[in-house]
Design an enzyme around this catalytic site. Structure first.
Site, mmCIF file in Angstrom:
data_model
loop_
_atom_site.group_PDB
_atom_site.id
_atom_site.type_symbol
_atom_site.label_atom_id
_atom_site.label_comp_id
_atom_site.label_asym_id
_atom_site.label_seq_id
_atom_site.Cartn_x
_atom_site.Cartn_y
_atom_site.Cartn_z
ATOM 1 N N ARG A 247 8.671 8.871 -1.037
ATOM 2 C CA ARG A 247 8.369 8.468 0.337
ATOM 3 C C ARG A 247 7.027 9.080 0.734
ATOM 4 O O ARG A 247 6.706 10.217 0.364
ATOM 5 C CB ARG A 247 9.454 8.946 1.315
ATOM 6 N N GLU A 276 2.634 2.935 5.639
ATOM 7 C CA GLU A 276 2.532 1.650 4.947
ATOM 8 C C GLU A 276 3.039 0.501 5.841
ATOM 9 O O GLU A 276 3.930 0.703 6.656
ATOM 10 C CB GLU A 276 3.311 1.693 3.629
ATOM 11 N N HIS A 294 4.557 -0.194 -3.068
ATOM 12 C CA HIS A 294 5.959 0.193 -2.872
ATOM 13 C C HIS A 294 6.871 -0.699 -3.715
ATOM 14 O O HIS A 294 7.807 -1.326 -3.203
ATOM 15 C CB HIS A 294 6.352 0.110 -1.395
#
Length: 332
Positions: A247, A276, A294
């Protein structure tokens, strides 16, 4: 413990477009409200859905904060998260309202470990730089000094967070000739340490000063937010590569950028960012940073397995039983 009762044909609100097979199965089993399109629900749409549904199925991009939970209707008794991380859900507020929260642990372990290993190889060997060079048409052919990187065999890998994913990374890394070091809240059983040939460091700062590559696999929560701050990043030696497929908020991005720009770190492999999909343009300008969108868990198999776990949690709850993947107090 929140009360469980049988809820025939629960009304389920899904906040993002999931794989077709998952959405089709949900529609067959439940009174399902689907949200189609490339982006998730707005905050207003989330509030409206939570006011009327029995079950909310959010993803990591949905910020289910205390205010939204406070405004939820009395029917909402289950938040069945599509994904393992739950840092985007106000767990204490949910518990206070008697709302059960579930997640989907385990199904994405191997996929995320694969992506992590790919980044561990890609950054020292400059794979992204090499790919861009070929596409640019500027490559002049092989030369003894061209595109030199660093081998990873024989280097020390530090793993921050030695849960399922951290251990899966350790197994892969051993095959590449890396020695395994780890920092975890609790030490692994000796039999697991022996299997992984892993050395435990009870002090994180001490481990940071002894490794060549750092990879992060701890959940993002109150304890880990900003864990890799400027002081800790300064403990990493200039030849170290930092890998983050966990994360974004765990790493202080400003401190990371300062270290990369100042050549106090050799490079980074990043699959996640704090804000993000917005990415700091300073990161985009650095050639020694490999960036992926991601996608650590982005496999067809992983997404389907995640959906199946969500459905299993809803079905168990709807039948009046405790869901198998209920998030317990330790996550708060």
């Amino acid at each position: 413990m929140p009360e469980t009762r049988r809820v025939p044909n629960p009304k389920v609100a899904v906040t993002r477009e999931l794989p077709d097979a998952v959405m089709e199965r949900m529609t067959q089993l439940f009174d399902t409200q689907l949200h189609r399109g490339p982006v998730g629900m707005t905050r207003e749409q989330l509030a409206a859905a939570m006011a009327e549904c029995d079950v909310l199925v959010p993803t990591v991009t949905d910020e289910i904060d205390a205010e939204l939970i406070a405004g939820a209707g009395p029917r909402l008794k289950l938040i069945a998260n599509f994904g393992a991380g739950v840092n985007h859900i106000a767990l204490k507020a949910a518990r206070a309202r008697g709302i059960i929260v579930t997640n989907t642990p385990g199904v994405l372990t191997e996929d995320t470990a694969d992506m992590t290993m790919a980044l561990i190889v890609s950054v020292p060997r400059r794979l992204a730089e090499g790919e861009k060079l070929v596409r640019s048409g500027a490559w002049q052919g092989w030369s003894p000094g061209g595109m030199l990187g660093h081998r990873i065999g024989g280097k020390a890998l530090g793993i921050l967070g030695m849960g399922r994913i951290g251990q899966a990374v350790a197994r892969r890394a051993r095959a590449f000739g890396l020695s395994i070091h780890y920092h975890n809240r609790h030490r692994l059983p000796k039999v697991v340490e022996a299997e992984l040939q892993a050395q435990w460091h009870p002090n994180l700062d001490e481990m940071l000063g002894a490794i060549d590559i750092l990879t992060i696999h701890t959940p993002r929560n109150a304890d880990s937010e900003g864990l890799l701050d400027a002081d800790r990043i300064a403990l990493l030696r200039p030849h170290v590569y930092l890998i983050n497929a966990a994360r974004g908020g765990i790493v202080d991005e400003d401190a990371l950028i300062d270290a990369l720009e100042g050549q106090r770190l050799a490079g980074a492999g990043l699959d996640v960012w704090k804000h993000e999909p917005q990415i700091d343009p300073r990161l985009l300008a650095l050639p020694n940073v490999v960036m992926t969108p991601h996608m650590g868990s982005a496999t067809y198999e992983g997404r389907m397995a995640t959906g199946e776990k969500v459905i299993a949690n809803i079905r168990m709850w709807a039948d009046g039983h405790r869901p198998p993947d209920q998030v317990l107090e330790g996550w708060a």
